[in-house]
Design an enzyme around this catalytic site. Sequence first.
Site, PDB file in Angstrom:
ATOM      1  N   LYS A   1      44.979  26.112  30.047  1.00  0.00           N
ATOM      2  CA  LYS A   1      43.776  26.242  29.225  1.00  0.00           C
ATOM      3  C   LYS A   1      43.580  25.048  28.302  1.00  0.00           C
ATOM      4  CE  LYS A   1      42.793  31.157  29.202  1.00  0.00           C
ATOM      5  NZ  LYS A   1      42.539  32.340  28.384  1.00  0.00           N
TER       6      LYS A   1
ATOM      7  N   LYS B   1      42.611  32.084  43.391  1.00  0.00           N
ATOM      8  CA  LYS B   1      42.142  33.409  43.012  1.00  0.00           C
ATOM      9  C   LYS B   1      40.650  33.365  42.638  1.00  0.00           C
ATOM     10  CE  LYS B   1      42.963  36.628  39.471  1.00  0.00           C
ATOM     11  NZ  LYS B   1      43.546  36.895  38.170  1.00  0.00           N
TER      12      LYS B   1
ATOM     13  N   LYS C   1      35.893  34.056  37.408  1.00  0.00           N
ATOM     14  CA  LYS C   1      34.544  33.899  36.866  1.00  0.00           C
ATOM     15  C   LYS C   1      34.397  32.595  36.107  1.00  0.00           C
ATOM     16  CE  LYS C   1      35.849  37.095  33.212  1.00  0.00           C
ATOM     17  NZ  LYS C   1      35.853  38.491  32.861  1.00  0.00           N
TER      18      LYS C   1
END
Length: 340
Positions: free
Chosen positions: A123, A205, A208
Amino acid sequence: MTQIIPPAAPEKKQRILSGIQPSGTPTLGNYIGAMRNWKLLEDQYDCLYMIADLHSITVRQEPAKLRAQSIQMLALLLAIGLDPEKNVLFFQSHVPEHAEMSWLLNCYTYMGEMNRMTQFKDKSAKHADNINCGLFTYPILMAGDILLYQANLVPVGHDQTQHLEICRDIAARFNSLYPNVFTIPEGYYSKVGARVMSLQEPTRKMSKSDPEDCYIAILDTPDVIRRKYRRAVTDSDSEIRFDPENKPGVSNLLSILCALTGSSMDDIVSTLSGKGYGDLKNAVTDATIEVLSPIQERFNQYMADKAYLESVYRQGAERASRLANRTLSKAMKKIGFIPR
Ligand code: TRP
């Protein structure tokens, strides 16, 4: 003398807690891999589902959008069928014990432990302009979420395994300093085969946070669903066969079809044998629309009834707070704070 045998105490249900961030509409992957299973747990367990809005602000959020997505998430939890009497549904920010517990646990967690968190590394690479301390201590907030409710089981995706491990480590450390405060939770992973991959990069995976074409959102309209599957990556031969290693795109569509219809992979592959990728895509499109349409219909009904939604989240916060407060007070007392 007759002996009176007291009735066995009703066995206490195990407690489940999970959290979902209100960052955008969940994907079909979230639905298949996590959310739809929640409905199946509501009678057997004592369940709490939290909309993790405090976690969301570890990346920058637009206020109006955060508000809209938060209320939509609540409507969606109801739309997938969760009964708000059986499940405690609440916003994390409505239960101040989360923020308080997070501070306490910060002081029982080591920098070295946090430094190992792979999600932080990912992140912070993605949000290089906003590597804030919350992003770093995110797993500690999450540990508090779980420990506050003495949860036995935590349904999460495999991306959260490391966070759950750290939660267990923190709880065990705390318990060894101050005995019997926290229940040590365990991960509750749904069965294999439930992992839904990106439609464009089927080795990753479904997420969104990827471009729109990569995922189906639970609220996508039939047209959008059809278009996204039509563009989904397959491969250059034309054989419909389940082989995730060599045919990740086709295998992903087959798994989705399996998960949505409940048919076995063998049955699905044999029904499609001799057919083309277009047929596979049509089948998975139809199955997706069939599952999502009723959810969308209920979602719209809930969204039109703000007063009802408000009554659900108020009641949820009250119930959650009562439980959370018990644990927080106990932990604070053990640490040595003067009781309020
Ligand atoms: N970190 C989780 C995620 O991004 C969400 C979450 C927050 C959570 N608190 C939790 C999940 C507690 C399980 C338990 O998916």
